[in-house]
Design an enzyme around this catalytic site. Sequence first.
Site, short mmCIF file in Angstrom:
data_model
loop_
_atom_site.label_atom_id
_atom_site.label_comp_id
_atom_site.label_asym_id
_atom_site.label_seq_id
_atom_site.Cartn_x
_atom_site.Cartn_y
_atom_site.Cartn_z
N ALA A 75 -1.42 -2.63 13.40
CA ALA A 75 -1.03 -1.27 13.00
C ALA A 75 -0.22 -0.61 14.11
O ALA A 75 -0.54 -0.72 15.28
CB ALA A 75 -2.28 -0.45 12.69
N ARG A 88 4.42 -7.61 20.86
CA ARG A 88 4.29 -8.81 21.70
C ARG A 88 3.14 -9.66 21.18
O ARG A 88 2.22 -9.17 20.53
CB ARG A 88 4.00 -8.42 23.15
CG ARG A 88 5.19 -7.79 23.86
CD ARG A 88 4.81 -7.41 25.29
NE ARG A 88 5.95 -7.10 26.12
CZ ARG A 88 6.68 -6.00 26.05
NH1 ARG A 88 6.40 -5.09 25.15
NH2 ARG A 88 7.69 -5.79 26.87
N ASN A 126 0.82 -1.20 0.00
CA ASN A 126 0.00 0.00 0.00
C ASN A 126 0.86 1.26 0.00
O ASN A 126 2.09 1.19 0.11
CB ASN A 126 -0.96 -0.02 1.20
CG ASN A 126 -2.31 0.56 0.85
OD1 ASN A 126 -2.41 1.49 0.06
ND2 ASN A 126 -3.36 0.01 1.44
N HIS A 156 23.18 1.22 12.77
CA HIS A 156 24.48 1.85 12.98
C HIS A 156 25.14 1.28 14.22
O HIS A 156 24.47 0.78 15.13
CB HIS A 156 24.32 3.37 13.14
CG HIS A 156 23.92 4.06 11.89
ND1 HIS A 156 24.84 4.48 10.95
CD2 HIS A 156 22.71 4.39 11.39
CE1 HIS A 156 24.21 5.05 9.94
NE2 HIS A 156 22.91 5.01 10.18
N LYS A 160 -2.47 -13.10 20.22
CA LYS A 160 -3.29 -14.32 20.17
C LYS A 160 -2.89 -15.15 18.97
O LYS A 160 -2.17 -14.69 18.08
CB LYS A 160 -4.77 -13.97 20.08
CG LYS A 160 -5.18 -13.28 18.78
CD LYS A 160 -6.67 -12.99 18.77
CE LYS A 160 -7.10 -12.34 17.48
NZ LYS A 160 -8.54 -12.11 17.43
N ALA A 219 -0.96 -0.91 8.97
CA ALA A 219 -0.46 0.44 8.66
C ALA A 219 0.47 0.95 9.75
O ALA A 219 0.26 0.72 10.94
CB ALA A 219 -1.64 1.39 8.49
#
Length: 197
Positions: free
Chosen positions: A162, A182, A89, A119, A185, A144
């Site tokens: 998102a 994390r 997208n 870095h 489910k 997103a």
Amino acid sequence: MMTVGLFQKMIADRKPLEGEEMIEFMREQSDNTRRLLVELNNNYHTADQIRSIFARITGNDVPDSFRMFPPFYTDFGKNIHVGENVFINAGCHFQDQGGIFIGDGSLIGHCVVMATLNHGFEPERRQALSHAPIRLGKGVWIGAHATILQGVTIGDNAVVAAGAVVSKDVEANTVVGGVPARFIKYITPDFRPEEKV
């Protein structure tokens, strides 16, 4: 003299990206890629034209089933690899020197960042770059504004919510979210994409 093929071999061998020749090569490649991005991002193009420009950016064949909504941004481009039926997208940023591999049927949401470089932490090594690939399995859905960091592998059918920042591998058939991301489910057979994650 540095070439794209030699660069990709160095990446595969996990060699650090440092030194004047390497910096000059990366700047030159970035300039070439930005010219193509201006072409991609600043005019209307059909789906076939977008695929054609994206193939020139990556230097790889792009499946006819690939779809993208520009604008799209990358600072190298030659180490992006997409499978069949991949959709990217608008507004995504791929820092792909370390390699970005996107499996069949994966969906990448608006403004996703994939960063394969880092870095040096110590001030005297700050200009040195380390790299590691990002690998998305089949059927992965990245929401997103998510950020995927170097060295992360995301298993088949996983969903990244998102806004998540993913710094560790994601198990197949799971949903992850948050900063840092994390486990939320497992995806069950009755999972529906319209569920809010």
